[in-house]
Design a protein around this motif. Structure first.
Motif, PDB file in Angstrom:
ATOM      1  N   ILE A  84      -2.733   8.347   3.104  1.00 20.74           N
ATOM      2  CA  ILE A  84      -2.532   9.637   3.737  1.00 20.74           C
ATOM      3  C   ILE A  84      -2.406   9.369   5.230  1.00 20.74           C
ATOM      4  O   ILE A  84      -3.283   8.756   5.829  1.00 20.74           O
ATOM      5  CB  ILE A  84      -3.709  10.603   3.468  1.00 20.74           C
ATOM      6  N   THR A  85      -1.302   9.809   5.814  1.00 21.85           N
ATOM      7  CA  THR A  85      -1.104   9.610   7.253  1.00 21.85           C
ATOM      8  C   THR A  85      -1.143  10.953   7.952  1.00 21.85           C
ATOM      9  O   THR A  85      -0.881  11.991   7.342  1.00 21.85           O
ATOM     10  CB  THR A  85       0.249   8.928   7.545  1.00 21.85           C
ATOM     11  N   PRO A  86      -1.450  10.964   9.238  1.00 25.40           N
ATOM     12  CA  PRO A  86      -1.479  12.231   9.968  1.00 25.40           C
ATOM     13  C   PRO A  86      -0.091  12.847  10.043  1.00 25.40           C
ATOM     14  O   PRO A  86       0.912  12.142  10.058  1.00 25.40           O
ATOM     15  CB  PRO A  86      -1.985  11.848  11.356  1.00 25.40           C
ATOM     16  N   SER A  87      -0.038  14.152  10.106  1.00 30.01           N
ATOM     17  CA  SER A  87       1.262  14.833  10.168  1.00 30.01           C
ATOM     18  C   SER A  87       1.818  14.854  11.580  1.00 30.01           C
ATOM     19  O   SER A  87       2.937  15.266  11.796  1.00 30.01           O
ATOM     20  CB  SER A  87       1.132  16.268   9.643  1.00 30.01           C
ATOM     21  N   SER A  88       1.053  14.379  12.560  1.00 27.34           N
ATOM     22  CA  SER A  88       1.536  14.349  13.944  1.00 27.34           C
ATOM     23  C   SER A  88       2.488  13.180  14.137  1.00 27.34           C
ATOM     24  O   SER A  88       2.827  12.467  13.209  1.00 27.34           O
ATOM     25  CB  SER A  88       0.349  14.232  14.902  1.00 27.34           C
ATOM     26  N   GLY A  89       2.893  12.930  15.381  1.00 29.14           N
ATOM     27  CA  GLY A  89       3.816  11.848  15.690  1.00 29.14           C
ATOM     28  C   GLY A  89       3.190  10.468  15.569  1.00 29.14           C
ATOM     29  O   GLY A  89       3.839   9.474  15.827  1.00 29.14           O
ATOM     30  N   ALA A  90       1.915  10.388  15.179  1.00 28.24           N
ATOM     31  CA  ALA A  90       1.243   9.096  15.064  1.00 28.24           C
ATOM     32  C   ALA A  90       1.483   8.427  13.719  1.00 28.24           C
ATOM     33  O   ALA A  90       0.857   7.442  13.401  1.00 28.24           O
ATOM     34  CB  ALA A  90      -0.259   9.277  15.277  1.00 28.24           C
ATOM     35  N   ALA A  91       2.371   8.963  12.890  1.00 27.36           N
ATOM     36  CA  ALA A  91       2.632   8.385  11.575  1.00 27.36           C
ATOM     37  C   ALA A  91       3.275   7.013  11.713  1.00 27.36           C
ATOM     38  O   ALA A  91       3.916   6.702  12.697  1.00 27.36           O
ATOM     39  CB  ALA A  91       3.545   9.311  10.771  1.00 27.36           C
ATOM     40  N   ALA A  92       3.114   6.195  10.705  1.00 27.97           N
ATOM     41  CA  ALA A  92       3.630   4.829  10.722  1.00 27.97           C
ATOM     42  C   ALA A  92       5.143   4.809  10.569  1.00 27.97           C
ATOM     43  O   ALA A  92       5.731   5.698   9.967  1.00 27.97           O
ATOM     44  CB  ALA A  92       2.975   4.027   9.603  1.00 27.97           C
ATOM     45  N   ASP A  93       5.771   3.764  11.125  1.00 27.50           N
ATOM     46  CA  ASP A  93       7.217   3.577  10.995  1.00 27.50           C
ATOM     47  C   ASP A  93       7.584   3.085   9.606  1.00 27.50           C
ATOM     48  O   ASP A  93       8.598   3.474   9.052  1.00 27.50           O
ATOM     49  CB  ASP A  93       7.721   2.570  12.026  1.00 27.50           C
ATOM     50  N   THR A  94       6.782   2.195   9.042  1.00 31.24           N
ATOM     51  CA  THR A  94       7.026   1.632   7.727  1.00 31.24           C
ATOM     52  C   THR A  94       5.783   1.830   6.874  1.00 31.24           C
ATOM     53  O   THR A  94       4.696   1.440   7.263  1.00 31.24           O
ATOM     54  CB  THR A  94       7.323   0.126   7.825  1.00 31.24           C
ATOM     55  N   ILE A  95       5.962   2.438   5.716  1.00 28.34           N
ATOM     56  CA  ILE A  95       4.843   2.667   4.804  1.00 28.34           C
ATOM     57  C   ILE A  95       5.224   2.110   3.452  1.00 28.34           C
ATOM     58  O   ILE A  95       6.289   2.422   2.918  1.00 28.34           O
ATOM     59  CB  ILE A  95       4.510   4.166   4.685  1.00 28.34           C
ATOM     60  N   ARG A  96       4.358   1.248   2.907  1.00 29.75           N
ATOM     61  CA  ARG A  96       4.598   0.702   1.573  1.00 29.75           C
ATOM     62  C   ARG A  96       3.336   0.903   0.752  1.00 29.75           C
ATOM     63  O   ARG A  96       2.256   0.457   1.126  1.00 29.75           O
ATOM     64  CB  ARG A  96       4.950  -0.773   1.639  1.00 29.75           C
ATOM     65  N   VAL A  97       3.482   1.597  -0.362  1.00 34.94           N
ATOM     66  CA  VAL A  97       2.373   1.839  -1.277  1.00 34.94           C
ATOM     67  C   VAL A  97       2.747   1.180  -2.596  1.00 34.94           C
ATOM     68  O   VAL A  97       3.778   1.482  -3.178  1.00 34.94           O
ATOM     69  CB  VAL A  97       2.119   3.347  -1.456  1.00 34.94           C
ATOM     70  N   ASP A  98       1.882   0.262  -3.061  1.00 34.06           N
ATOM     71  CA  ASP A  98       2.231  -0.559  -4.211  1.00 34.06           C
ATOM     72  C   ASP A  98       1.010  -0.724  -5.114  1.00 34.06           C
ATOM     73  O   ASP A  98      -0.080  -1.038  -4.652  1.00 34.06           O
ATOM     74  CB  ASP A  98       2.696  -1.923  -3.691  1.00 34.06           C
ATOM     75  N   ARG A  99       1.168  -0.514  -6.404  1.00 34.99           N
ATOM     76  CA  ARG A  99       0.138  -0.727  -7.420  1.00 34.99           C
ATOM     77  C   ARG A  99      -1.191  -0.035  -7.084  1.00 34.99           C
ATOM     78  O   ARG A  99      -2.242  -0.654  -7.074  1.00 34.99           O
ATOM     79  CB  ARG A  99      -0.127  -2.214  -7.607  1.00 34.99           C
ATOM     80  N   THR A 100      -1.102   1.231  -6.794  1.00 34.60           N
ATOM     81  CA  THR A 100      -2.335   1.956  -6.496  1.00 34.60           C
ATOM     82  C   THR A 100      -3.048   2.334  -7.785  1.00 34.60           C
ATOM     83  O   THR A 100      -2.457   2.360  -8.859  1.00 34.60           O
ATOM     84  CB  THR A 100      -2.043   3.232  -5.694  1.00 34.60           C
ATOM     85  N   GLY A 101      -4.332   2.651  -7.659  1.00 32.35           N
ATOM     86  CA  GLY A 101      -5.126   3.030  -8.816  1.00 32.35           C
ATOM     87  C   GLY A 101      -4.851   4.459  -9.239  1.00 32.35           C
ATOM     88  O   GLY A 101      -4.074   5.181  -8.624  1.00 32.35           O
ATOM     89  N   ASP A 102      -5.520   4.899 -10.301  1.00 31.33           N
ATOM     90  CA  ASP A 102      -5.362   6.256 -10.806  1.00 31.33           C
ATOM     91  C   ASP A 102      -6.098   7.232  -9.899  1.00 31.33           C
ATOM     92  O   ASP A 102      -7.192   6.953  -9.419  1.00 31.33           O
ATOM     93  CB  ASP A 102      -5.930   6.373 -12.222  1.00 31.33           C
ATOM     94  N   ALA A 103      -5.499   8.395  -9.681  1.00 29.37           N
ATOM     95  CA  ALA A 103      -6.159   9.471  -8.948  1.00 29.37           C
ATOM     96  C   ALA A 103      -6.187  10.678  -9.879  1.00 29.37           C
ATOM     97  O   ALA A 103      -5.150  11.178 -10.296  1.00 29.37           O
ATOM     98  CB  ALA A 103      -5.411   9.793  -7.667  1.00 29.37           C
ATOM     99  N   GLU A 104      -7.373  11.132 -10.218  1.00 30.86           N
ATOM    100  CA  GLU A 104      -7.533  12.249 -11.144  1.00 30.86           C
ATOM    101  C   GLU A 104      -8.203  13.413 -10.423  1.00 30.86           C
ATOM    102  O   GLU A 104      -9.033  13.219  -9.542  1.00 30.86           O
ATOM    103  CB  GLU A 104      -8.388  11.825 -12.336  1.00 30.86           C
ATOM    104  N   SER A 105      -7.827  14.614 -10.856  1.00 28.27           N
ATOM    105  CA  SER A 105      -8.380  15.802 -10.224  1.00 28.27           C
ATOM    106  C   SER A 105      -8.813  16.804 -11.285  1.00 28.27           C
ATOM    107  O   SER A 105      -8.097  17.046 -12.252  1.00 28.27           O
ATOM    108  CB  SER A 105      -7.321  16.432  -9.317  1.00 28.27           C
ATOM    109  N   GLU A 106      -9.985  17.371 -11.099  1.00 22.69           N
ATOM    110  CA  GLU A 106     -10.478  18.464 -11.935  1.00 22.69           C
ATOM    111  C   GLU A 106     -10.711  19.657 -11.019  1.00 22.69           C
ATOM    112  O   GLU A 106     -11.806  19.883 -10.521  1.00 22.69           O
ATOM    113  CB  GLU A 106     -11.774  18.051 -12.639  1.00 22.69           C
ATOM    114  N   GLY A 107      -9.633  20.381 -10.730  1.00 23.38           N
ATOM    115  CA  GLY A 107      -9.738  21.527  -9.839  1.00 23.38           C
ATOM    116  C   GLY A 107      -9.595  21.172  -8.374  1.00 23.38           C
ATOM    117  O   GLY A 107      -9.948  21.965  -7.511  1.00 23.38           O
TER     118      GLY A 107
END
Length: 117
Positions: A84-107
């Motif tokens: 998760i990156t900030p929505s301001s101008g401080a976001a990264a130039d290059t973002i790579r997300v690879d083989r992340t784990g499961d994210a589950e939500s109950e509400g």
């Protein structure tokens, strides 16, 4: 060692061997003059290589996320196993997300990749 690193080591070794051979056939005065000129040229080249390497790595911000664990959110919470990156101008130039784990939500909210708030 990469192919490029091997190439540099081989070229450096050949140059050192050639200089050693040249110094063997010169008089002490002449070898001293050649050594002074060679050391000046090598120092200027080293300074240029250091500046080039420094400027080449200042290209921008990079974020790499890989092999994260799982995350679970309950009762309106949030789960993140990615980035998760900030929505301001401080976001990264290059973002790579690879083989992340499961994210589950109950509400709540779940993220296993990339998002901005």
């Amino acid at each position: 060692m990469t192919g490029q690193q091997r190439f540099v080591v081989v070229i450096f070794s050949v140059v050192v061997a050639a200089l050693a051979g040249v110094f063997c056939f010169l008089s002490w005065e002449r070898a001293n003059q050649v050594a002074g000129i060679v050391s000046a040229l090598v120092s200027i080249g080293s300074l240029g290589a250091a500046l080039w390497a420094t400027l080449a790595t200042v290209s921008g911000t990079r974020v790499y996320v890989s092999r994260t664990g799982s995350a679970t959110a309950r009762a309106g919470g949030s789960a993140n196993s990615g980035a998760i990156t900030p929505s301001s101008g401080a976001a990264a130039d290059t973002i790579r997300v690879d083989r992340t784990g499961d994210a589950e939500s109950e509400g709540g909210q779940a993220n296993s990749g990339f998002s901005t708030p």
